[in-house]
Each structure stands twice: as structure tokens, then as C-alpha cells.
Design an enzyme around this catalytic site. Structure first.
Site, PDB file in Angstrom:
ATOM      1  N   ASP A  28       0.817  -1.220   0.000  1.00  9.57           N
ATOM      2  CA  ASP A  28       0.000   0.000   0.000  1.00  9.57           C
ATOM      3  C   ASP A  28       0.849   1.268   0.000  1.00  9.57           C
ATOM      4  OD1 ASP A  28       0.997  -0.211   2.554  1.00  9.57           O
ATOM      5  OD2 ASP A  28      -0.949  -0.411   3.540  1.00  9.57           O
TER       6      ASP A  28
ATOM      7  N   LYS B 197      -0.157  24.583  20.490  1.00  6.49           N
ATOM      8  CA  LYS B 197      -0.076  23.792  19.255  1.00  6.49           C
ATOM      9  C   LYS B 197       1.360  23.359  18.945  1.00  6.49           C
ATOM     10  CE  LYS B 197      -4.149  26.031  17.298  1.00  6.49           C
ATOM     11  NZ  LYS B 197      -4.706  26.838  16.180  1.00  6.49           N
TER      12      LYS B 197
END
Length: 278
Positions: free
Chosen positions: A151, A202
Site C-alpha cells: 500500500d 499547538k
């Protein structure tokens, strides 16, 4: 101007240089490809093993009907793109490890990839990410071989990776990608009395992540028990315990396409569509 291109790539330590026309990207120059003096020099006789037997549950409901390697990218199954990429090396043999919905996958490859020397390794039961290697006749494998998940695509100079592996006398070389994760929240740090010390708004974290692409020396096959379930992380533990040499080959995230989950599938498919239509 090739000299200017080389200077930009080196001076700014970048892997990709876009070519712009009318404010649109019309082409991309890649470090590995640009610094290859001759494409033929990138060819090497080597075997490649593709692990294509998993159920692909993260790509459900598609995989309830078809095996994961047949998921379409640009109207072509992913497994075909993987084999095309590996064929740039003049790959000698392609060993496809199959299990889940294997009849469909084998039927497709038998019709579409007749020019390739494909050999099928059928698992009687799921054997994990590397367990099926125990079923491949060791004497028929090249001294070093590629192992790839079904994949992912590594859009990089593969010979450069192999040369690194061989020159370093590595037993296993793992291709790792530099990936940045940004937390969408403020991270709070407190002391044992629950008094707030700070808030990191963040925060970003950088990791080297396993891409699912490896170069193996076939000597390590003796550490894989026949028809026993084994994942790559446990094999690495076994090899490290036996003092085998395991190296990492870092690449930029942009050279790694992961189609294993829907979120990244849609993102990477857009990139491939761009490459096709530019």
C-alpha cells in the site's frame, strides 16, 4: 541551466525543485533523479518481495469486495504502480505474498503483468508483515532483496538506497520518512500540585516513521520460523538481540506515498493525478 539547478538544490538543501510557469507548477525536479548521470546506471539485478496478503481492514468497504493491492490510483491498480516503480531497477524476480482474496489478485496480475517474472507465495494462514518470507526458497532469492508493503510507493532513487545498504554491509535497511505532527491544542505542563507551569500552544513534533519499505540481506531469513506469525517490529527485536546490523535510510515525506488508510489515500491520489495531468 543544469548548473543553476544543482546550485539551488545544494545551497538550499532541498529535495524537490518546482518549475513554475504563469504561477502554476508545470514540472518538478527531484534530487535523486537529477543527480543520476544516466538512468541505466540505476538498474541492478535484485529480487523484490511485495507483501500483498493482508485484509486491508482500514480500507473497508473497498476491501470487502477486492483485495487492497487492487485499489485504483489514476485508473490503475496500486499493485501495478508498485511493480512499475520496482521495474526501474531491472528487478529479476517479483515475489508476491498472497492470502486474502488471493484468487482475484493472482488472476489480475496473470493477465496484466505477463512480461514480469512473478512468483506467488501463498500463505495458508495470515503470517504477519514478514512471516511469509519463511516460505520463499532462500537459494532462489538474490543476496539482498527489496521488501515492500503493498500500500506504499517510494518515489526515490531506489538504487541509491540499495547501494547504501550494500556499502554499509547492513543486514536490514529500513527506509524512514521525516514526518511532522502538529497538535491542534495547547499542551499544558503542570507540577505535582496541579499548578500550571506553562502552556505550549499547538506544539510540533518531528519523527522518523517506518515507510514499509526495506532492503534485506537474505541471511536474516534463518531468524524467521517457517509458517509462524511474525511482524516486522518483533523481527527487528530478534535481529538486534542477535547483534545484526540494522540501519535507517531517511527520506523526505514527499517521496513516500501511503495509500493504506482513506485519509492518506485521497491526499496521495490527488498528488498522483497532478503528476499525470501536468
Amino acid at each position: 541551466d543544469k548548473n543553476l539547478i544543482k546550485k539551488l538544490l545544494i545551497d538550499y538543501s532541498i529535495d524537490i525543485l518546482p518549475i513554475i510557469k504563469n504561477k502554476k507548477v508545470i514540472d518538478v525536479i527531484k534530487w535523486g533523479e537529477f543527480f543520476s548521470e544516466d538512468a541505466e546506471k540505476n538498474k541492478i539485478n535484485i529480487d523484490a518481495v511485495v507483501m500483498a496478503g493482508g485484509k486491508g481492514t482500514r480500507l473497508s468497504p473497498f476491501t470487502k469486495i477486492l483485495p487492497k493491492p487492487l485499489i485504483p490510483i489514476n485508473n490503475k491498480p496500486l499493485i501495478s504502480l508498485i511493480l512499475e516503480n520496482l521495474s526501474k531497477l531491472n528487478t529479476r524476480n517479483y515475489w508476491i505474498c498472497i492470502n486474502y482474496k488471493w484468487q482475484i489478485l493472482k488472476s489480475y496480475l496473470s493477465l496484466s503483468e505477463k512480461k514480469l517474472n512473478i512468483k506467488y507465495i501463498k500463505e495458508k494462514k495470515p503470517l504477519g508483515t514478514v512471516g511469509a518470507l519463511s516460505l520463499i526458497p532462500k537459494q532462489k532469492l538474490s543476496e539482498n532483496f527489496i521488501l515492500s508493503n503493498c500500500d506504499i510507493i517510494i518515489d526515490y532513487n531506489l538504487k541509491e538506497i540499495i547501494d547504501f545498504h550494500v556499502s554499509k554491509n547492513s543486514d536490514v535497511t529500513i527506509v524512514v520518512a521525516k514526518k511532522n505532527f502538529k497538535m491542534p491544542y495547547g499542551a499544558c505542563k503542570i507540577n505535582p500540585n496541579n499548578i500550571l507551569n506553562s502552556i505550549d500552544e499547538k506544539p510540533e513534533h518531528n519523527y522518523l516513521v517506518n515507510t514499509g519499505f526495506y532492503i534485506f540481506n537474505k541471511k536474516i531469513l534463518k531468524f524467521i520460523r517457517k509458517e509462524k506469525y511474525l511482524d516486522i517490529n518483533n523481527l527487528i527485536k530478534i535481529l538486534k538481540k542477535n547483534k545484526k546490523k540494522i540501519l535507517a535510510f531517511p527520506i523526505q515525506e514527499s517521496f513516500w506515498s501511503d495509500f493504506g488508510v482513506w485519509e492518506t489515500y485521497y491526499k496521495e491520489r490527488k498528488i498522483f493525478n497532478f503528476e499525470k495531468n501536468k
